[in-house]
Design a protein around this motif. Structure first.
Motif, PDB file in Angstrom:
ATOM      1  N   ALA A 182      18.526  18.563  -5.193  1.00 30.34           N
ATOM      2  CA  ALA A 182      18.244  19.973  -5.436  1.00 30.34           C
ATOM      3  C   ALA A 182      17.073  20.138  -6.398  1.00 30.34           C
ATOM      4  O   ALA A 182      16.212  20.998  -6.196  1.00 30.34           O
ATOM      5  CB  ALA A 182      19.479  20.669  -5.987  1.00 30.34           C
ATOM      6  N   THR A 183      17.063  19.306  -7.439  1.00 30.38           N
ATOM      7  CA  THR A 183      15.977  19.462  -8.407  1.00 30.38           C
ATOM      8  C   THR A 183      14.652  18.967  -7.858  1.00 30.38           C
ATOM      9  O   THR A 183      13.597  19.509  -8.170  1.00 30.38           O
ATOM     10  CB  THR A 183      16.302  18.728  -9.737  1.00 30.38           C
ATOM     11  OG1 THR A 183      16.596  17.371  -9.447  1.00 30.38           O
ATOM     12  CG2 THR A 183      17.432  19.381 -10.455  1.00 30.38           C
TER      13      THR A 183
ATOM     14  N   ASP B  96      10.463  19.929 -15.687  1.00 28.23           N
ATOM     15  CA  ASP B  96      11.192  19.690 -16.940  1.00 28.23           C
ATOM     16  C   ASP B  96      12.694  19.804 -16.710  1.00 28.23           C
ATOM     17  O   ASP B  96      13.474  19.009 -17.226  1.00 28.23           O
ATOM     18  CB  ASP B  96      10.762  20.689 -18.024  1.00 28.23           C
ATOM     19  CG  ASP B  96       9.360  20.390 -18.547  1.00 28.23           C
ATOM     20  OD1 ASP B  96       8.922  19.225 -18.407  1.00 28.23           O
ATOM     21  OD2 ASP B  96       8.739  21.313 -19.094  1.00 28.23           O
ATOM     22  N   LYS B  97      13.091  20.769 -15.925  1.00 24.89           N
ATOM     23  CA  LYS B  97      14.508  20.961 -15.599  1.00 24.89           C
ATOM     24  C   LYS B  97      15.022  19.755 -14.811  1.00 24.89           C
ATOM     25  O   LYS B  97      16.127  19.269 -15.054  1.00 24.89           O
ATOM     26  CB  LYS B  97      14.675  22.261 -14.796  1.00 24.89           C
ATOM     27  CG  LYS B  97      16.072  22.518 -14.298  1.00 24.89           C
ATOM     28  CD  LYS B  97      17.015  22.877 -15.421  1.00 24.89           C
ATOM     29  CE  LYS B  97      18.356  23.283 -14.810  1.00 24.89           C
ATOM     30  NZ  LYS B  97      19.465  22.834 -15.579  1.00 24.89           N
TER      31      LYS B  97
ATOM     32  N   ASP C 244      17.995  17.303 -15.921  1.00 21.71           N
ATOM     33  CA  ASP C 244      19.141  17.065 -15.036  1.00 21.71           C
ATOM     34  C   ASP C 244      19.293  15.572 -14.727  1.00 21.71           C
ATOM     35  O   ASP C 244      20.401  15.043 -14.700  1.00 21.71           O
ATOM     36  CB  ASP C 244      18.994  17.858 -13.740  1.00 21.71           C
ATOM     37  CG  ASP C 244      19.134  19.355 -13.962  1.00 21.71           C
ATOM     38  OD1 ASP C 244      19.630  19.762 -15.043  1.00 21.71           O
ATOM     39  OD2 ASP C 244      18.748  20.122 -13.061  1.00 21.71           O
ATOM     40  N   SER C 245      18.184  14.928 -14.503  1.00 24.79           N
ATOM     41  CA  SER C 245      18.217  13.490 -14.225  1.00 24.79           C
ATOM     42  C   SER C 245      18.728  12.717 -15.439  1.00 24.79           C
ATOM     43  O   SER C 245      19.524  11.792 -15.312  1.00 24.79           O
ATOM     44  CB  SER C 245      16.814  13.008 -13.839  1.00 24.79           C
ATOM     45  OG  SER C 245      16.827  11.630 -13.596  1.00 24.79           O
ATOM     46  N   ALA C 246      18.274  13.104 -16.614  1.00 24.42           N
ATOM     47  CA  ALA C 246      18.727  12.462 -17.848  1.00 24.42           C
ATOM     48  C   ALA C 246      20.222  12.691 -18.059  1.00 24.42           C
ATOM     49  O   ALA C 246      20.955  11.781 -18.463  1.00 24.42           O
ATOM     50  CB  ALA C 246      17.932  12.959 -19.042  1.00 24.42           C
ATOM     51  N   ALA C 247      20.679  13.910 -17.767  1.00 25.64           N
ATOM     52  CA  ALA C 247      22.102  14.227 -17.906  1.00 25.64           C
ATOM     53  C   ALA C 247      22.931  13.395 -16.936  1.00 25.64           C
ATOM     54  O   ALA C 247      24.010  12.907 -17.276  1.00 25.64           O
ATOM     55  CB  ALA C 247      22.335  15.721 -17.675  1.00 25.64           C
TER      56      ALA C 247
END
Length: 141
Positions: free
Chosen positions: A14-15, A23-24, A28-31
């Motif tokens: 989705a991202t 940046d989002k 999200d990937s880091a989370a």
């Protein structure tokens, strides 16, 4: 675990498809990576806990066995000492039953001999030697 991986894949898809907010997507990937790392840590902790529990159970089992070995060796020594006391008094009526107990206990000890501690083994060998000398008549007590 499968749901978490599925959600992570959907989140990444989705991202990456949104294209506008990199940046989002990075957040999200880091989370997602953080969540996956926590799952791996939890799995490793569970594995280590299992190993620890197995180790504790094994130690408890070994301690229980050592205690049982002490008991058998102590019974053997006590019977040899009773036999020696009877010989000293000249009471040979007890020789049969006590000697029979000594033979039975010695048989048990011989089966577990490799698992005895050095102290237990030494105690047994001394009593066995005394028993042999009693039977051969080389000592009277």
């Amino acid at each position: 675990m499968k749901k978490l991986l599925y959600l992570g894949a959907v989140l990444l898809l989705a991202t990456s498809c949104s294209g506008g907010n990199s940046d989002k997507a990075k957040e999200d990937s880091a989370a997602l990576e953080d969540s996956l790392a926590k799952v791996e840590i939890a799995k490793e902790q569970a594995r280590l806990d299992s190993i620890l529990q197995d180790s504790i159970a094994k130690e408890e089992q070994q301690a229980k066995a050592a205690s049982q070995y002490d008991e058998v060796v102590d019974q053997y020594v006590a019977n040899v000492n009773k036999l020696a006391a009877a010989a000293k008094k000249g009471d040979y009526s007890k020789y049969g039953p006590l000697s029979s107990k000594c033979v039975n206990l010695s048989s048990k000890i011989e089966k577990i001999k490799g698992e005895l501690s050095p102290e237990q083994l030494d105690k047994y060998k001394k009593a066995k030697s005394k028993y042999s000398r009693l039977l051969s008549g080389t000592i009277a007590a």
